[in-house]
Design a protein around this motif. Structure first.
Motif, PDB file in Angstrom:
ATOM      1  N   GLU A  24       0.845  -1.182   0.000  1.00 60.95           N
ATOM      2  CA  GLU A  24       0.000   0.000   0.000  1.00 60.95           C
ATOM      3  C   GLU A  24       0.883   1.235   0.000  1.00 60.95           C
ATOM      4  OE1 GLU A  24      -3.276   1.010   2.848  1.00 60.95           O
ATOM      5  OE2 GLU A  24      -3.565  -1.151   2.676  1.00 60.95           O
ATOM      6  N   PRO A  25       0.611   2.192  -0.879  1.00 61.86           N
ATOM      7  CA  PRO A  25       1.451   3.390  -0.893  1.00 61.86           C
ATOM      8  C   PRO A  25       1.207   4.229   0.364  1.00 61.86           C
ATOM      9  CG  PRO A  25      -0.347   3.593  -2.476  1.00 61.86           C
ATOM     10  CD  PRO A  25      -0.415   2.211  -1.900  1.00 61.86           C
ATOM     11  N   LEU A  26       2.259   4.855   0.836  1.00 64.34           N
ATOM     12  CA  LEU A  26       2.171   5.709   2.004  1.00 64.34           C
ATOM     13  C   LEU A  26       1.579   7.048   1.594  1.00 64.34           C
ATOM     14  CD1 LEU A  26       2.955   5.845   5.017  1.00 64.34           C
ATOM     15  CD2 LEU A  26       5.136   6.805   4.293  1.00 64.34           C
ATOM     16  N   SER A  27       0.651   7.542   2.377  1.00 65.30           N
ATOM     17  CA  SER A  27       0.017   8.819   2.053  1.00 65.30           C
ATOM     18  C   SER A  27       1.057   9.933   2.068  1.00 65.30           C
ATOM     19  CB  SER A  27      -1.096   9.145   3.051  1.00 65.30           C
ATOM     20  OG  SER A  27      -0.537   9.485   4.307  1.00 65.30           O
ATOM     21  N   LYS A  28       0.786  10.986   1.324  1.00 63.58           N
ATOM     22  CA  LYS A  28       1.679  12.144   1.278  1.00 63.58           C
ATOM     23  C   LYS A  28       1.856  12.721   2.686  1.00 63.58           C
ATOM     24  CE  LYS A  28       4.021  15.165  -1.117  1.00 63.58           C
ATOM     25  NZ  LYS A  28       5.313  14.802  -1.673  1.00 63.58           N
ATOM     26  N   GLU A  29       0.778  12.718   3.482  1.00 65.96           N
ATOM     27  CA  GLU A  29       0.847  13.226   4.857  1.00 65.96           C
ATOM     28  C   GLU A  29       1.927  12.498   5.651  1.00 65.96           C
ATOM     29  OE1 GLU A  29      -1.804  13.372   8.986  1.00 65.96           O
ATOM     30  OE2 GLU A  29      -2.722  12.562   7.161  1.00 65.96           O
ATOM     31  N   TYR A  30       1.947  11.169   5.571  1.00 68.07           N
ATOM     32  CA  TYR A  30       2.923  10.424   6.360  1.00 68.07           C
ATOM     33  C   TYR A  30       4.306  10.422   5.723  1.00 68.07           C
ATOM     34  CZ  TYR A  30      -0.218   9.412  10.062  1.00 68.07           C
ATOM     35  OH  TYR A  30      -1.036   9.566  11.154  1.00 68.07           O
ATOM     36  N   GLN A  31       4.412  10.669   4.437  1.00 65.86           N
ATOM     37  CA  GLN A  31       5.724  10.870   3.833  1.00 65.86           C
ATOM     38  C   GLN A  31       6.357  12.136   4.407  1.00 65.86           C
ATOM     39  OE1 GLN A  31       5.590  10.805  -0.470  1.00 65.86           O
ATOM     40  NE2 GLN A  31       4.397   8.920  -0.494  1.00 65.86           N
ATOM     41  N   ILE A 127       7.988  11.834  20.659  1.00 66.94           N
ATOM     42  CA  ILE A 127       7.325  12.524  19.557  1.00 66.94           C
ATOM     43  C   ILE A 127       6.066  11.747  19.186  1.00 66.94           C
ATOM     44  CG2 ILE A 127       7.547  13.323  17.168  1.00 66.94           C
ATOM     45  CD1 ILE A 127      10.548  13.566  17.596  1.00 66.94           C
ATOM     46  N   THR A 128       5.028  12.465  18.819  1.00 75.11           N
ATOM     47  CA  THR A 128       3.769  11.848  18.412  1.00 75.11           C
ATOM     48  C   THR A 128       3.190  12.631  17.242  1.00 75.11           C
ATOM     49  OG1 THR A 128       1.610  11.073  19.188  1.00 75.11           O
ATOM     50  CG2 THR A 128       2.356  13.217  20.015  1.00 75.11           C
ATOM     51  N   ASP A 129       2.101  12.104  16.696  1.00 79.40           N
ATOM     52  CA  ASP A 129       1.346  12.883  15.700  1.00 79.40           C
ATOM     53  C   ASP A 129      -0.054  13.184  16.233  1.00 79.40           C
ATOM     54  OD1 ASP A 129       0.501  10.237  15.366  1.00 79.40           O
ATOM     55  OD2 ASP A 129       0.300  10.412  13.210  1.00 79.40           O
ATOM     56  N   ASN A 146      -5.299  22.179   8.722  1.00 78.12           N
ATOM     57  CA  ASN A 146      -5.652  22.801   7.434  1.00 78.12           C
ATOM     58  C   ASN A 146      -4.783  22.261   6.298  1.00 78.12           C
ATOM     59  OD1 ASN A 146      -7.584  24.390   8.748  1.00 78.12           O
ATOM     60  ND2 ASN A 146      -6.053  25.968   9.192  1.00 78.12           N
ATOM     61  N   SER A 147      -4.621  20.950   6.265  1.00 80.98           N
ATOM     62  CA  SER A 147      -3.853  20.241   5.229  1.00 80.98           C
ATOM     63  C   SER A 147      -2.367  20.593   5.221  1.00 80.98           C
ATOM     64  CB  SER A 147      -4.446  20.506   3.840  1.00 80.98           C
ATOM     65  OG  SER A 147      -5.781  20.077   3.804  1.00 80.98           O
ATOM     66  N   LYS A 148      -1.857  21.151   6.309  1.00 81.32           N
ATOM     67  CA  LYS A 148      -0.432  21.463   6.414  1.00 81.32           C
ATOM     68  C   LYS A 148       0.151  20.732   7.612  1.00 81.32           C
ATOM     69  CE  LYS A 148      -0.656  25.896   4.181  1.00 81.32           C
ATOM     70  NZ  LYS A 148      -0.365  27.293   4.179  1.00 81.32           N
ATOM     71  N   ILE A 149       1.385  20.284   7.447  1.00 84.28           N
ATOM     72  CA  ILE A 149       2.089  19.618   8.535  1.00 84.28           C
ATOM     73  C   ILE A 149       2.755  20.692   9.397  1.00 84.28           C
ATOM     74  CG2 ILE A 149       3.885  17.955   9.153  1.00 84.28           C
ATOM     75  CD1 ILE A 149       1.504  16.716   7.651  1.00 84.28           C
ATOM     76  N   LYS A 150       2.480  20.628  10.689  1.00 81.99           N
ATOM     77  CA  LYS A 150       3.043  21.583  11.639  1.00 81.99           C
ATOM     78  C   LYS A 150       3.602  20.798  12.811  1.00 81.99           C
ATOM     79  CE  LYS A 150      -0.064  25.222  10.311  1.00 81.99           C
ATOM     80  NZ  LYS A 150      -0.375  26.567  10.685  1.00 81.99           N
ATOM     81  N   PHE A 151       4.314  21.492  13.680  1.00 85.04           N
ATOM     82  CA  PHE A 151       4.755  20.799  14.884  1.00 85.04           C
ATOM     83  C   PHE A 151       4.713  21.734  16.079  1.00 85.04           C
ATOM     84  CE2 PHE A 151       8.483  22.222  12.643  1.00 85.04           C
ATOM     85  CZ  PHE A 151       9.307  22.758  13.616  1.00 85.04           C
ATOM     86  N   ALA A 152       4.509  21.113  17.227  1.00 90.26           N
ATOM     87  CA  ALA A 152       4.413  21.827  18.492  1.00 90.26           C
ATOM     88  C   ALA A 152       5.410  21.225  19.466  1.00 90.26           C
ATOM     89  CB  ALA A 152       3.000  21.716  19.046  1.00 90.26           C
ATOM     90  N   VAL A 153       5.894  22.066  20.365  1.00 91.38           N
ATOM     91  CA  VAL A 153       6.806  21.641  21.422  1.00 91.38           C
ATOM     92  C   VAL A 153       6.138  21.914  22.760  1.00 91.38           C
ATOM     93  CG1 VAL A 153       9.019  22.120  22.549  1.00 91.38           C
ATOM     94  CG2 VAL A 153       8.879  22.079  20.046  1.00 91.38           C
ATOM     95  N   ASN A 154       6.054  20.887  23.599  1.00 89.04           N
ATOM     96  CA  ASN A 154       5.544  21.074  24.951  1.00 89.04           C
ATOM     97  C   ASN A 154       6.738  21.487  25.810  1.00 89.04           C
ATOM     98  OD1 ASN A 154       4.860  20.647  27.717  1.00 89.04           O
ATOM     99  ND2 ASN A 154       3.082  19.473  27.022  1.00 89.04           N
TER     100      ASN A 154
END
Length: 183
Positions: A24-31, A127-129, A146-154
């Protein structure tokens, strides 16, 4: 005429091609999330262990809690980034029990996974998603908004666990805090 070794290699190549064609191809999100996960390791000031800091042959062990969403895509991405690098090589490891965590520098726990979600060994970057890492034990979240990959730091967890993040990362991350003590 093919030698026995050449025939074996040909059969192996055909098997690998048919396996990858059926996978199964990996989704663009998880790439993208896989790439971000690997890039984040460059913004960590690793432990005060002088051997680790001076011996660049020692790998950064990136452990993936099961069920991990990246498949072998992340392995090949890590291999590509290791080629020609003068940094620590990245080693991808799949873990399914707390007994396997002692070798991890980074532990990725996927959204909804609970097998290792409550383990909290020292000196591991968690790290998590998950969309929110407020009032959790995670240090960083790679999330979609909103269809964008972002990241947060606790930042509370980072300080509590004495994880040293480089300032460049903190300048571009969303900073979150806990509303209560999570440790």
């Amino acid at each position: 005429m093919f030698s026995h070794l050449n025939k074996s290699l040909l059969i192996l190549c055909i098997a690998l091609l048919s396996f990858s064609a059926n996978a199964e191809p990996l989704s663009k999100e998880y790439q993208v999330k896989a790439a971000v996960l690997l890039k984040l390791t460059k913004f960590i000031a690793w432990h005060d262990d002088s051997l680790f800091n001076h011996d660049l042959s020692l790998p950064i062990n990136i452990c993936l809690s099961q069920p991990e969403p990246f498949g072998f895509y992340i392995d090949s991405l890590a291999e590509e980034q290791n080629l020609g690098s003068n940094k620590h090589p990245m080693k991808i490891m799949r873990v399914s029990s707390k007994d396997e965590l002692s070798v991890c520098h980074v532990l990725f726990v996927p959204k909804g996974a609970d097998l290792l979600a409550h383990e909290h060994p020292n000196k591991i970057l968690f790290i998590t998603d998950e969309d929110s890492i407020t009032d959790t034990h995670f240090h960083i979240s790679i999330y979609t908004q909103n269809s964008k990959i972002k990241f947060a730091v606790n930042i509370d967890n980072v300080r509590q666990d004495k994880i040293k993040l480089k300032s460049q990362l903190l300048h571009i991350a969303k900073i979150v805090k806990n509303s209560r003590d999570t440790h």
